[in-house]
Enzyme design. Structure first.
Site, PDB file in Angstrom:
ATOM      1  N   LYS A   8       8.416  -1.509   4.211  1.00 37.26           N
ATOM      2  CA  LYS A   8       7.641  -0.479   4.917  1.00 37.26           C
ATOM      3  C   LYS A   8       8.288  -0.075   6.242  1.00 37.26           C
ATOM      4  O   LYS A   8       8.357   1.114   6.557  1.00 37.26           O
ATOM      5  CB  LYS A   8       6.224  -1.004   5.172  1.00 37.26           C
ATOM      6  N   ARG A  13       0.819  -1.211   0.000  1.00 39.65           N
ATOM      7  CA  ARG A  13       0.000   0.000   0.000  1.00 39.65           C
ATOM      8  C   ARG A  13       0.853   1.261   0.000  1.00 39.65           C
ATOM      9  O   ARG A  13       0.384   2.340  -0.327  1.00 39.65           O
ATOM     10  CB  ARG A  13      -0.966  -0.023   1.196  1.00 39.65           C
ATOM     11  N   SER A  51      32.443  38.584   3.657  1.00 38.05           N
ATOM     12  CA  SER A  51      31.240  38.192   2.921  1.00 38.05           C
ATOM     13  C   SER A  51      31.610  37.577   1.584  1.00 38.05           C
ATOM     14  O   SER A  51      32.556  38.007   0.928  1.00 38.05           O
ATOM     15  CB  SER A  51      30.369  39.424   2.661  1.00 38.05           C
ATOM     16  N   GLY A 110      -9.185  -3.532  12.199  1.00 35.51           N
ATOM     17  CA  GLY A 110     -10.059  -4.611  12.646  1.00 35.51           C
ATOM     18  C   GLY A 110     -11.009  -4.067  13.713  1.00 35.51           C
ATOM     19  O   GLY A 110     -10.597  -3.323  14.596  1.00 35.51           O
ATOM     20  N   ASP A 119       4.668  -1.653  12.158  1.00 33.16           N
ATOM     21  CA  ASP A 119       4.113  -0.470  11.467  1.00 33.16           C
ATOM     22  C   ASP A 119       3.234   0.349  12.415  1.00 33.16           C
ATOM     23  O   ASP A 119       2.374   1.090  11.998  1.00 33.16           O
ATOM     24  CB  ASP A 119       3.354  -0.877  10.196  1.00 33.16           C
TER      25      ASP A 119
HETATM   26  C1  UD1 Z   1      -3.749  -5.371  11.287  1.00 36.80           C
HETATM   27  C2  UD1 Z   1      -4.797  -6.169  12.088  1.00 36.80           C
HETATM   28  C3  UD1 Z   1      -5.991  -5.243  12.359  1.00 36.80           C
HETATM   29  C4  UD1 Z   1      -5.520  -4.032  13.110  1.00 36.80           C
HETATM   30  C5  UD1 Z   1      -4.401  -3.319  12.363  1.00 36.80           C
HETATM   31  C6  UD1 Z   1      -3.794  -2.240  13.240  1.00 36.80           C
HETATM   32  C7  UD1 Z   1      -4.594  -8.495  11.363  1.00 36.80           C
HETATM   33  C8  UD1 Z   1      -5.192  -9.569  10.520  1.00 36.80           C
HETATM   34  N1  UD1 Z   1      -5.210  -7.312  11.306  1.00 36.80           N
HETATM   35  O1  UD1 Z   1      -4.277  -5.053  10.025  1.00 36.80           O
HETATM   36  O2  UD1 Z   1      -6.959  -5.933  13.130  1.00 36.80           O
HETATM   37  O3  UD1 Z   1      -6.620  -3.142  13.296  1.00 36.80           O
HETATM   38  O4  UD1 Z   1      -3.350  -4.229  12.035  1.00 36.80           O
HETATM   39  O5  UD1 Z   1      -2.857  -1.460  12.560  1.00 36.80           O
HETATM   40  O6  UD1 Z   1      -3.620  -8.722  12.042  1.00 36.80           O
HETATM   41  N2  UD1 Z   1       2.983  -8.897   8.721  1.00 36.80           N
HETATM   42  C9  UD1 Z   1       3.865  -9.954   8.710  1.00 36.80           C
HETATM   43  N3  UD1 Z   1       3.565 -11.050   7.959  1.00 36.80           N
HETATM   44  C10 UD1 Z   1       2.423 -11.159   7.226  1.00 36.80           C
HETATM   45  C11 UD1 Z   1       1.519 -10.083   7.262  1.00 36.80           C
HETATM   46  C12 UD1 Z   1       1.825  -8.981   8.014  1.00 36.80           C
HETATM   47  O7  UD1 Z   1       4.915  -9.909   9.357  1.00 36.80           O
HETATM   48  O8  UD1 Z   1       2.236 -12.192   6.572  1.00 36.80           O
HETATM   49  C13 UD1 Z   1       3.298  -7.722   9.545  1.00 36.80           C
HETATM   50  C14 UD1 Z   1       3.391  -6.421   8.768  1.00 36.80           C
HETATM   51  O9  UD1 Z   1       4.734  -6.134   8.422  1.00 36.80           O
HETATM   52  C15 UD1 Z   1       2.876  -5.406   9.757  1.00 36.80           C
HETATM   53  C16 UD1 Z   1       1.936  -6.181  10.653  1.00 36.80           C
HETATM   54  O10 UD1 Z   1       2.246  -7.534  10.474  1.00 36.80           O
HETATM   55  O11 UD1 Z   1       3.916  -4.855  10.539  1.00 36.80           O
HETATM   56  C17 UD1 Z   1       0.466  -5.909  10.342  1.00 36.80           C
HETATM   57  O12 UD1 Z   1       0.193  -6.274   9.008  1.00 36.80           O
HETATM   58  P1  UD1 Z   1      -0.739  -5.389   8.070  1.00 36.80           P
HETATM   59  O13 UD1 Z   1      -0.865  -6.082   6.773  1.00 36.80           O
HETATM   60  O14 UD1 Z   1      -0.268  -3.990   8.063  1.00 36.80           O
HETATM   61  O15 UD1 Z   1      -2.134  -5.509   8.859  1.00 36.80           O
HETATM   62  P2  UD1 Z   1      -3.367  -4.510   8.799  1.00 36.80           P
HETATM   63  O16 UD1 Z   1      -4.130  -4.759   7.553  1.00 36.80           O
HETATM   64  O17 UD1 Z   1      -2.922  -3.141   9.072  1.00 36.80           O
HETATM   65 CA    CA Z   2      -0.888  -2.173   9.313  1.00 39.45          CA
END
Ligand code: UD1
Ligand code: CA
Length: 417
Positions: A24, A17, A373, A141, A104
């Site tokens: 990120k 994104r 200067s 979420g 993040d």
């Molecule tokens: C997630 C939460 C959501 C919450 C939000 C808060 C889940 C399913 N959802 O959504 O409920 O409100 O964060 O900001 O957890 N990551 C991994 N491996 C993966 C996927 C993600 O390490 O396979 C890490 C990402 O680098 C990131 C974090 O997990 O630091 C969250 O992932 P992201 O995809 O940003 O989740 P959100 O959609 O923001």
């Molecule tokens: Ca996130």
């Protein structure tokens, strides 16, 4: 307290994104990769057992983590539950609380996490969520509650129905788990959702159904909840972090005339009674002494140090340079790679020509020298103690102590007095 706490930092996500080629978690906030702020939490909370989940090709993130934090690689990004699952084998013999932090999520404060951990352990819960109530919950979420108002699950944005989308109570992403409850519940998570991912948040519903104890702590400062998914989020986080940094300086006795137009990097140091004027950028590694004045419109870059009572005024750029006590550089200047002594005066428009096309060269200006200067100091060059350069000089050769030079190229006008 924190022997019984292990932390898993989820940082494997791509920059989808963000539309970026850089992971990120390495995008900077106030000059520092956002991952750094999460690492600070771990350090400040004195949590000894920390595991970071990284994606492949995240060598740079690994370097940034430093020693003391174990790394597991999540090759395929199958979701946050999968990421946690990858880390669990490293906690095989561990019993206690597992805190999951998302890399993040850089604005969380250590006091908040402390409270969450305390609440979780004191109440002996299986899982404790950190939640927030926000006006625009989109992207997060949503926290689901049953008719007794007990937490019974989390609905992710993509899978939420209209009613759920209207819920303003959100999951910040930070969750404490009892390790055994977490390990048991992970087995039941399926990728049965719109994103076809294993959601860590599904564990909440699973624990509820299996009679587990789930509760939440709500953070009052919703800013802390901000998760960085886009460049717009990044800018928002930057602004909030900048405000925190500036307020901290003001609490410590530094005047910032207009905090809204003052950008000070994470880790910069400024002594008390210094004043920072508007439209000024001070990068992270900069050191500023007491009673200094900086700006308006100044850019102090990495490696710059101003000793007490120094002044870097209007339209000044300084990089990798040291300015001594009471040294003044007041108007339109560029100083790069220079070592400038005490009580030096640098006239308007002076420039160090530090780059010869291949490498950066050093300019040395000794105590009490006076740079006229519009002087161009062609580095490498040394200006002696008490020496003077005339207006418009282009200095190619070293100037000895107390000598006066002028012209293009600069020649000695007056030999040593
Ligand atoms: C997630 C939460 C959501 C919450 C939000 C808060 C889940 C399913 N959802 O959504 O409920 O409100 O964060 O900001 O957890 N990551 C991994 N491996 C993966 C996927 C993600 O390490 O396979 C890490 C990402 O680098 C990131 C974090 O997990 O630091 C969250 O992932 P992201 O995809 O940003 O989740 P959100 O959609 O923001
Ligand atoms: Ca996130």
């Amino acid at each position: 307290m924190n022997k019984k706490i292990a932390v898993i930092i989820l940082a494997a996500g791509k920059s989808t994104r963000m539309k970026s080629d850089i992971p990120k978690v390495l995008h900077p906030i106030c000059g520092r990769p956002m991952l750094g702020y999460v690492l600070d939490l771990v350090k400040d909370l004195k949590i000894k057992k920390a595991i970071a989940v990284l994606g492949h090709q995240q060598e740079e993130a690994r370097k940034f983590l430093g020693p003391g934090i174990k790394v597991v690689i999540q090759k395929r990004l199958l979701g946050t539950a999968d990421a946690v699952k990858k880390a669990l084998p490293l906690l095989r013999n561990f019993k206690g609380t597992v805190l999951v932090l998302y890399a993040d999520n850089p604005l969380l404060k250590k006091e908040t996490i402390s409270k969450l951990l305390k609440y979780h352990t004191e109440n002996n819960l299986d899982a404790t969520l950190l939640v927030a109530k926000i006006d625009d919950p989109s992207g997060y979420g949503r926290v689901l509650r049953d008719k007794y108002s007990s937490i019974c699950g989390i609905a992710e944005e993509k899978d939420a129905d209209d009613f759920e989308k209207g819920i303003k109570e959100i999951n910040t992403g930070i969750i404490c788990f009892n390790k055994d409850s977490l390990a048991a519940a992970l087995k039941y998570v399926t990728p049965d959702n719109r994103k076809k991912e294993y959601y860590l948040t599904d564990i909440i519903g699973i624990l509820y159904k299996r009679g587990g104890l789930v509760d939440a702590l709500r953070i009052p400062d919703v800013n802390e909840a901000l998760g960085i998914n886009s460049r717009a989020d990044l800018a928002r986080a930057n602004a909030i972090m900048q405000q925190r940094i500036n307020e901290e300086f003001m609490r410590n006795g530094i005047t910032i005339v207009d905090p809204g137009s003052t950008f000070i990097g994470y880790g910069a140091r400024i002594g008390r009674d210094s004043t920072i004027y508007p439209f000024t950028v001070i990068e992270g590694g900069v050191r500023i002494g007491r009673r200094c004045r900086v700006g308006p419109f100044a850019h102090l870059r990495e490696g710059t140090e101003l000793k007490d009572d120094a002044l870097a005024g209007n339209f000044i750029e300084i990089a990798r340079s040291k300015l001594g006590v009471k040294t003044l550089v007041k108007h339109f200047c560029y100083l790069g790679d220079s070592r400038i002594g005490n009580l030096v005066n640098i006239g308007a428009g002076s420039v160090t020509a530090n780059f010869d096309g291949r490498k950066k060269n050093t300019t040395v200006i000794k105590d009490r020298a006076s740079i006229g200067s519009d002087t161009v100091l062609v580095a490498p060059v040394r200006i002696g103690k008490g020496a003077v350069t005339g207006a418009g000089s282009v200095v190619l050769k070293n100037v000895s102590d107390k000598a006066t030079v002028a012209g293009v190229p600069a020649r000695i006008l007056k030999p040593k007095r």
